[in-house]
Enzyme design. Structure first.
Site, PDB file in Angstrom:
ATOM      1  N   ASN A 159       0.873  -1.176   0.000  1.00  0.00           N
ATOM      2  CA  ASN A 159       0.000   0.000   0.000  1.00  0.00           C
ATOM      3  C   ASN A 159       0.909   1.225   0.000  1.00  0.00           C
ATOM      4  O   ASN A 159       1.377   1.665   1.050  1.00  0.00           O
ATOM      5  CB  ASN A 159      -0.886  -0.088   1.261  1.00  0.00           C
ATOM      6  CG  ASN A 159      -1.789   1.108   1.435  1.00  0.00           C
ATOM      7  OD1 ASN A 159      -1.668   2.100   0.732  1.00  0.00           O
ATOM      8  ND2 ASN A 159      -2.694   1.021   2.402  1.00  0.00           N
ATOM      9  N   ARG A 200      -2.521  -1.887  -3.444  1.00  0.00           N
ATOM     10  CA  ARG A 200      -3.514  -0.818  -3.418  1.00  0.00           C
ATOM     11  C   ARG A 200      -3.191   0.114  -4.577  1.00  0.00           C
ATOM     12  O   ARG A 200      -2.081   0.638  -4.665  1.00  0.00           O
ATOM     13  CB  ARG A 200      -3.432  -0.057  -2.106  1.00  0.00           C
ATOM     14  CG  ARG A 200      -4.415   1.080  -2.065  1.00  0.00           C
ATOM     15  CD  ARG A 200      -4.237   1.887  -0.817  1.00  0.00           C
ATOM     16  NE  ARG A 200      -5.224   2.950  -0.755  1.00  0.00           N
ATOM     17  CZ  ARG A 200      -5.282   3.832   0.219  1.00  0.00           C
ATOM     18  NH1 ARG A 200      -4.410   3.771   1.206  1.00  0.00           N
ATOM     19  NH2 ARG A 200      -6.193   4.768   0.223  1.00  0.00           N
ATOM     20  N   HIS A 211     -10.678   6.216  -1.086  1.00  0.00           N
ATOM     21  CA  HIS A 211     -10.744   5.481   0.198  1.00  0.00           C
ATOM     22  C   HIS A 211     -11.652   4.262   0.101  1.00  0.00           C
ATOM     23  O   HIS A 211     -12.229   3.803   1.087  1.00  0.00           O
ATOM     24  CB  HIS A 211     -11.258   6.385   1.353  1.00  0.00           C
ATOM     25  CG  HIS A 211     -10.296   7.452   1.753  1.00  0.00           C
ATOM     26  ND1 HIS A 211     -10.677   8.740   2.028  1.00  0.00           N
ATOM     27  CD2 HIS A 211      -8.956   7.407   1.941  1.00  0.00           C
ATOM     28  CE1 HIS A 211      -9.616   9.456   2.355  1.00  0.00           C
ATOM     29  NE2 HIS A 211      -8.563   8.666   2.300  1.00  0.00           N
ATOM     30  N   ARG A 232      -4.386  18.820   2.531  1.00  0.00           N
ATOM     31  CA  ARG A 232      -5.185  19.112   1.323  1.00  0.00           C
ATOM     32  C   ARG A 232      -6.373  19.998   1.685  1.00  0.00           C
ATOM     33  O   ARG A 232      -6.923  19.890   2.771  1.00  0.00           O
ATOM     34  CB  ARG A 232      -5.687  17.812   0.690  1.00  0.00           C
ATOM     35  CG  ARG A 232      -4.590  17.025   0.010  1.00  0.00           C
ATOM     36  CD  ARG A 232      -5.077  15.672  -0.456  1.00  0.00           C
ATOM     37  NE  ARG A 232      -4.530  14.606   0.354  1.00  0.00           N
ATOM     38  CZ  ARG A 232      -4.987  13.360   0.364  1.00  0.00           C
ATOM     39  NH1 ARG A 232      -6.001  13.013  -0.409  1.00  0.00           N
ATOM     40  NH2 ARG A 232      -4.441  12.450   1.139  1.00  0.00           N
ATOM     41  N   GLU A 263      -7.321  -1.693   5.626  1.00  0.00           N
ATOM     42  CA  GLU A 263      -7.256  -1.753   4.158  1.00  0.00           C
ATOM     43  C   GLU A 263      -6.444  -2.953   3.695  1.00  0.00           C
ATOM     44  O   GLU A 263      -6.752  -3.566   2.670  1.00  0.00           O
ATOM     45  CB  GLU A 263      -6.652  -0.451   3.616  1.00  0.00           C
ATOM     46  CG  GLU A 263      -7.581   0.734   3.803  1.00  0.00           C
ATOM     47  CD  GLU A 263      -6.904   2.079   3.679  1.00  0.00           C
ATOM     48  OE1 GLU A 263      -5.724   2.197   4.083  1.00  0.00           O
ATOM     49  OE2 GLU A 263      -7.537   3.025   3.206  1.00  0.00           O
TER      50      GLU A 263
END
Ligand code: AMP
Length: 387
Positions: free
Chosen positions: A8, A83, A171, A230, A366
């Site tokens: 990932n 990922r 996500h 961000r 994840e």
């Protein structure tokens, strides 16, 4: 023993895990390289209760991936799950990564220039390190591909939609994990659910019966909620102004919006929620206020999309750990039927309100979603390596 490696590769951290490919994936070891791009990147490897660290010095992504691949070189890896941030309009499920698929995904780098190239570099490096292993891509956008058209399109002339300028949402691996957990915990309970993934990246997802119908993130991972660095939702007129009146280049604007804004920009101090909560400055407090306000506002919008709300889930580093932030978000949501039990909230109980709207804390995973996807794909293909 046959194992699955998950990779990932984010913008500053690369996480990895090794799972034994038994009847379901069982974690053997996991770790990460963090502080990439700084002077002191570190490899951390955890094995059960034990943990070791290796200082790597100032390294880039490619060297970080090499360090991980060296660490797992002695494992019998039969498949690597990656990922991958962007699967475009086509990929709504995990996919075997061959040259044709990789070259399609390379075209999508323009849509996610800060993430996609790192993800694909990880694929290439893993192919070289484990040439016998199958490589499988798990896409952050895939979980959102079933959005209704009104949540997928921008109000631009139609040719832009055809060019792929759409609201993809991100996500998705985290949201898939949460949807699966909710189905396991309470199979009939949560028809209309909002999930708040609040980490260094942050977004909300509206789930109806476990399927994504809307996300606060859009074409890029910039839209929606403010994040660590961000900006979140921004009038596109601001970008035009910076370009036309301030004379900023595309690269300068990109750096501003991705790296210098959000909690970091507003606080003038840090992108790290713990630092802001401890700092006590007016600017840090305002950054937290802005973050909580935008989350609350978007929860209202998602409830409108769903026609009501049965369940609200907090996840991600901030969502899982900050009782103060959860309390702040929920404080003015009584009108939606949300009433936090303060004690359960401060103890991080899995259910922090069981009123009209159930409010839960569900730690995301994840890596496990990637491992399960790889396992299912191998199983469907009848790989001789899986039982
Ligand atoms: P993630 O990207 O999911 O790893 O989340 C990173 C964010 O979680 C950072 O802003 C951390 O400050 C925040 N975080 C982690 N633990 C805590 C905590 N105990 N309280 C507040 N924020 C936390």
């Amino acid at each position: 023993m046959s194992n699955i490696l998950t990779l990932n590769a984010g913008s500053a951290t690369i996480k990895f895990s090794v799972y034994h490919a038994g009847t379901s994936p069982v974690l053997r070891l996991s770790g990460h390289v963090d502080a990439l791009g700084s002077d002191d990147a570190t490899l951390t490897v955890g094995h059960g209760e034990s943990r070791h660290f290796r200082h790597l010095g100032p390294i880039d992504h490619a060297a970080g991936i090499r360090a991980i691949l060296e660490e797992v070189a002695s494992e019998h890896i039969v498949a690597v799950g990656h990922r991958i941030v962007h699967g475009g309009t086509e990929h709504d499920a995990p996919a075997l990564l061959d040259e044709a698929v990789l070259s399609d995904l390379e075209q999508l780098s323009a849509f996610a220039p800060l993430h996609q190239p790192h993800n694909l570099a990880g694929v290439r490096a893993a192919m070289a390190a484990f040439p016998q292993a199958v490589q499988i891509g798990c896409f952050d956008t895939a979980f959102h591909r079933g959005h209704p058209w009104v949540n997928d399109a921008f109000a631009l002339p139609r040719e832009y939609y055809a060019k792929g300028i759409r609201r993809y949402g991100f996500h998705g691996l985290s949201y898939r994990y949460i949807a699966e957990e909710l189905a396991r915990i309470d199979p009939d309970g949560h028809e209309r659910c909002v999930v708040a993934h609040l980490g260094n990246g942050a977004s909300l997802c509206a789930l109806r019966d476990g399927h994504s119908v809307s996300s606060t993130m859009g074409f890029s991972a910039l839209d929606g909620l403010p994040m660590g660095t961000r900006c979140g939702q921004l009038d596109p007129g601001v970008v035009l102004y910076l370009f036309q009146q301030e004379g900023m280049s595309a690269e300068q604007i990109s750096d501003l919006l991705y790296l210098e804004s959000g909690l970091k920009g507003l606080s003038g101090l840090s992108n790290d929620m713990r630092v802001l909560q401890d700092s006590g400055t007016k600017e840090s407090q305002q950054a937290i206020d802005y973050f909580a306000f935008r989350i609350r506002r978007e929860i209202g919008a998602m409830a409108a999309v769903l026609g009501g709300l049965d369940c609200l889930v907090f996840t991600g580093g901030i969502g899982e750990n900050s009782a103060a932030l959860r309390a702040k978000v929920c404080a003015d949501l009584g009108w939606l039927g949300i009433a936090l039990q303060d004690e359960a909230n401060s103890r991080n109980d899995p259910v922090i309100s069981d009123g009209k709207v159930v409010v839960r804390v569900v730690p995301t995973n994840e890596e496990l979603v990637i491992a399960r996807s790889v396992f299912n794909l191998l199983d469907r293909q009848g790989s001789p390596e899986t039982p």
